[in-house]
Enzyme design. Structure first.
Site, PDB file in Angstrom:
ATOM      1  N   HIS B  44      -4.972  -4.636  -5.514  1.00  0.00           N
ATOM      2  CA  HIS B  44      -3.636  -4.597  -4.931  1.00  0.00           C
ATOM      3  C   HIS B  44      -2.685  -3.733  -5.758  1.00  0.00           C
ATOM      4  CE1 HIS B  44      -0.727  -6.361  -2.159  1.00  0.00           C
ATOM      5  NE2 HIS B  44       0.119  -6.392  -3.168  1.00  0.00           N
ATOM      6  N   HIS B  91       0.963  -8.114   4.231  1.00  0.00           N
ATOM      7  CA  HIS B  91       0.935  -9.455   3.653  1.00  0.00           C
ATOM      8  C   HIS B  91      -0.111 -10.273   4.399  1.00  0.00           C
ATOM      9  CE1 HIS B  91       3.780 -11.714   0.786  1.00  0.00           C
ATOM     10  NE2 HIS B  91       3.234 -10.694   0.187  1.00  0.00           N
TER      11      HIS B  91
END
Lengths: 224, 743
Positions: B44, B91
């Site tokens: 990430h 998300h």
């Protein structure tokens, strides 16, 4: 006349109201901070506006905390002295919590936030297309208060359909008797859930809000 | 606590990475330090499996004011001393576990990326993917995600102006939640995410830190399994009221001139913001973690370093001007503390009660510094064989074409998203012009100017699955087409690359070829990729999601009055179809959902024809030759015609074309086609303007009847009811209500 727009922490329609008054309606308007108290430059010809948004986060009942802010104490005094006060959406909720207007606003009947154009009508049977955007806009008061409001012409707007018919289907939140906005008995404090400031700019393709702001606030006194 | 390879592996670091850390530090890291690497070297934060290919995208030029990846979001010049700042981010993983908070904090996080640069967000969009709407699980996820987006965005006060939603079985376990924010900044008022000036104070502003979201970045870097619900503490909790105050305070504090640099705390929290700001400023920091305001007692150093508590910013101020900064945050009742200072040695030293808890070279932690970069292997997916075997001639044209349309208009991926978008405040800010005058890409005003921005998100992942290269080109092309149809000039792209596990060579093949296609299309349209986000590991034991490289695009209108709307204007206007007519049903919603064909090639697409179409259309709009423009996408021509008719309740009468399958004509999804209407009086002028460009007159706007080849197909009101109510009909009121009340 002058306008003052109160900025609470969490207000988010304050700038929209400012822009509509200043640029679309050419008015003299300034911002007021919730921690201040000074309204000395406003007289009873002027108007204080409580804008939409989520004052203090509205994690408690909407408007329940804003009511206790320093500026609201001055706004309450200003209203009681005859000054014009106008609350839109969260501002309407604050006015009810402050007991400047009767009744209260409950969670929408379908439990969902709703944002869309709706139609509203007044006692002269004009129909306006105005946006709503709220999660707690269901006007509630007991029957006696509702009867009183209607008897005194204090209901300034009802939700209606495009043709002006006040129907259940046209009611976006389950408000009692399709009430979209009311005023107090002395007709100097007004509150409504729909957002007229969102319908003032030609670039947005809807200017129905201009007539609402001018007729409510800029005539000497609302004719009853 | 002794740190071993096993500890590293538990923190989702590989043996190779653990060795590299020891080599960089010249010693074995302590637990706090290992946690820092775990967060920063997670997929990430580090882009370790994607950066090699991301660098092949066009990342500068055009009106770009900062190079891709250098700041929190892309920044492009729109003239008049203004810039547009925009970014899209995923998300997905949090939303799969806790849809309400997952989606809410996704919205909060992307807005912070915009205002940390000094811009005021003016519009947001979202791109959502769910499994089949019939499923209870999907209804629960949909209700939660929509409520979460509304909860955060409505309170924060930025209108949600657009987006897209598709429903497909491949997203059943792994829904996708991508949020985009667009903001405006004055030239000279931008803030960089940098730490410079030895001795300058490092200030921590915003919410107090708790244990929520610890390990979020590494959680988002793994597949979703049955055990994922145990990762619940990795999901953050959002407070939009706090963020609204933070927005106003940050924009106000910039005006003081006391700010050197600022970065929001998102993934990997304090360790990420301190290391990235230091690495950018070629500096270091001394931080006293015990000075960080906390909302839980006895937080350990590693917890403070990794917490992803929301609504926090790290700010470097000019020494001696701390009081000015403090005054602004006091005004907004937000905590603000000096937690350390900038140093010159490139090292981050974290202390707690005087004890050194971690000592790390900033450069070694970050992307572009010491973070690893991998070259993954890839191979052509086996399912391509099935795609190649598709033969349209084996699919007979149905006898009852109207029955097909009746099914098509109600498919959740095609039908009106009214149930969803009415729960978002789409009008706050008084900039959204598309509420009352619908356009292909939502148009927002740039207040104080005559300008407008056209903003859109697009990706049909079925096309990308069938052909990653072509599918990604189509996603870029459709975004640009939507902007051009609305009268805008495409400026730039932000991308959200949602894929499965990068260690699966077939998934990685999809990724590599999608990037190649995206790069080619972005070069063609001169729309550089200004930034974005990669989300791998959208995968579960049943397999990966369809490759979904979502394109967020921003376009500019110098004058908002030059916009073009999508709706039919007058009965009697002539309907023309611009673009090449093609006998193509491949990969269409019709073929997939109604004919049940799972594997087929991507639809017909030629990038030069696409480019020519957009150039032609821009001229037609500029010269005011047409009354409406609406591009053909999912559902094909018939759905496009209906959508153009709904706003004013006008119908249409059309003729199918000889030489083409009727189902291809009505429901095919061949690309690069736009529906326009022209008043009869201007028809000659229009046809002359078209020259030899492919264009067919296919019918006429009617007062309300829908007629195909002379057969009456009902009224537009009937079609509108079917279209508007389809999704509500799936979600019976009790179910939707109970899904929400449980939140």
């Amino acid at each position: 006349m002058k306008f003052g727009v109160v900025v609470f922490p969490g207000s988010n329609c304050d700038r929209d109201m400012y822009d509509a008054l200043k640029y679309d309606l050419g008015q003299n308007v300034s911002m007021l901070w919730h921690k201040d108290r000074d309204l000395s430059k406003f007289n009873t010809e002027d108007c204080i506006i409580l804008p939409g948004g989520f004052s203090y986060g509205d994690y408690l009942r909407c408007g329940a905390i804003a009511r206790f802010s320093p500026m609201m104490q001055s706004v309450i005094e200003f209203a009681n002295a005859g000054g014009k006060v106008f609350g839109v959406c969260n501002g309407f909720q604050i006015l009810c919590e402050s007991h400047l207007l009767p009744g209260g606003l409950l969670r929408n009947a379908n439990q969902q936030f709703v944002c869309k154009n709706v139609y509203i009508t007044n006692d002269t049977e004009e129909v306006f297309k105005i946006p709503v955007a709220h999660g707690e806009g269901r006007y509630y008061a007991d029957e006696k208060i509702l009867d009183g409001l209607e008897a005194n012409n204090q209901v300034i707007f009802y939700y209606c359909d495009e043709e002006g018919q006040i129907t259940e289907k046209a009611n976006p939140n389950g408000a009692m008797r399709n009430i979209a906005g009311i005023c107090n008995a002395s007709r100097n404090v007004f509150g409504m859930m729909p957002h007229p400031e969102r319908a003032c700019s030609a670039a947005l393709g809807n200017t129905d809000g201009r007539a609402i702001i001018t007729s409510l606030l800029m005539t000497a006194q609302l004719v009853s | 606590m002794e740190v071993t390879l096993k500890t590293a592996q538990q923190l989702r670091l590989t043996e190779e990475e653990f060795e590299l850390i020891k080599q960089k530090l010249g010693r074995v890291p302590n637990f706090n330090e290992l946690c820092a690497f775990s967060g920063m070297w997670s997929e990430h934060c580090s882009y370790k499996n994607s950066i090699k290919w991301l660098k092949t995208l066009p990342r500068e030029g055009g009106r770009m004011l900062v190079k891709a990846g250098e700041e929190n979001a892309g920044l492009m010049d729109i003239g008049d001393g203004l810039g547009v700042v925009f970014k899209i981010e995923s998300h997905n993983h949090p939303s799969a576990i806790e849809p309400f908070q997952g989606a809410a904090t996704g919205v909060g996080g992307i807005h912070r990326d915009i205002f940390t640069m000094g811009a005021r967000p003016i519009a947001s969009l979202n791109s959502l993917r769910f499994g089949k709407l019939e499923e209870d699980k999907t209804q629960h996820l949909l209700a939660g995600v929509v409520h979460g987006i509304g909860h955060y965005g409505n309170c924060f006060g930025v209108p949600t102006v657009g987006g897209e939603i598709y429903f497909d079985q491949c997203y059943h376990t792994n829904p996708l939640v991508n949020a985009m924010s667009v903001g405006i900044v004055k030239a000279g008022e931008t803030v960089s995410a940098t730490a410079e000036g030895i001795g300058n104070p490092v200030m921590f502003v915003g919410s107090a830190t708790g244990k929520d979201g610890i390990g979020g970045a590494s959680f988002a870097s793994a597949d979703i399994t049955a055990e994922s619900a145990q990762d619940l503490p990795a999901v953050q909790v959002g407070d939009p009221f706090q963020e609204k105050k933070l927005l106003e305070a940050c924009l106000e504090v910039i005006q003081t001139g006391a700010v050197v640099g600022m970065q929001d705390m998102g993934a990997a929290g304090i360790i990420c913001s301190t290391s990235e700001m230091s690495a950018k400023g070629q500096s270091g920091m001394r931080i006293d973690l015990d000075k960080v305001p906390t909302r839980q007692k006895n937080m350990k150093a590693w917890e403070l370093l990794l917490s992803e508590s929301q609504e926090r910013m790290l700010l470097v101020a000019k020494k001696g001007r701390e009081a000015e900064v403090q005054a602004v945050f006091d005004k907004w009742d937000l905590p603000c503390s000096v937690i350390g200072e900038v140093t010159g040695d490139g090292i981050l030293n974290f202390y707690m009660h005087g004890e050194l808890e971690a000592s790390l070279p900033a450069h070694d932690l970050v992307l572009g510094g010491g973070a690893p970069q991998y070259d993954r292997e890839y191979k052509e997916p086996a399912y391509f064989e099935k795609v190649k075997q598709f033969d349209a001639s084996a699919i007979p044209v149905p006898a009852d074409l109207k029955a097909v349309a009746e099914q098509l208009i109600k498919l959740p991926s095609i039908a009106s998203k009214r149930w969803i978008y009415t729960q978002y405040d789409s009008m706050v800010g008084t900039v959204n012009t598309s509420t009352n005058e619908p356009t292909d890409a939502p148009l927002v005003l740039v207040k104080g100017t005559t300008k407008g921005l056209a903003v859109t998100t697009d990706c049909n992942s079925r096309y990308v699955y069938a052909d990653p290269y072509k599918g990604a080109m189509i996603a870029v092309s459709e975004a640009a087409r939507n902007i051009v149809c609305s009268g805008g000039q495409p400026l730039g792209v932000t991308n959200c690359l949602n894929f499965g596990n990068p260690y699966d060579p077939e998934v990685y093949y999809q990724f590599v070829h999608a990037i190649k296609g995206m790069g080619e299309a972005c070069r063609k349209f001169d729309t550089p990729v200004t930034g974005g986000n990669v989300s791998f590991y959208n995968q579960n034991p049943d397999g990966p999601v369809n490759p979904t490289p979502t394109i967020g695009m921003v376009g500019l209108l110098e004058n908002i009055n030059d916009k073009m709307t999508l709706d039919f204007k007058n009965e009697g206007d002539l309907i023309y179809l611009l673009g090449v007519l093609n006998n193509d049903i491949s990969c269409s919603e019709y073929l997939h959902s109604i004919r049940g064909v799972k594997y087929s090639a991507a639809p017909y697409f030629n990038i030069d024809e696409e480019y020519a179409l957009q150039q032609k259309l821009a001229v037609l709009i500029r010269d005011k030759k047409i009354h409406s423009a609406h591009d053909l996408s999912e559902g094909g021509l018939f759905v496009t015609l209906c959508e153009a008719g709904f706003n004013r309740e006008l119908g249409f009468s059309i003729q199918t074309q000889s030489g083409l399958r009727k189902d291809a004509f009505l429901y095919g999804e061949a690309q690069s086609r736009v529906l326009v209407t022209v008043p009869v009086t201007k028809a000659k002028e229009f046809e002359a303007a078209m020259g030899g460009f492919p264009c067919e007159k296919i019918g006429v706007v009617s007062g309300g009847e829908v007629t195909v080849d002379g057969d009456f197909w009902g009224t537009i009101d009937w079609w509108k009811d079917e279209y508007d109510n389809a999704i509500e009909n799936y979600l019976s009121k009790e179910e939707a209500g109970s899904a929400l009340s449980s939140i």
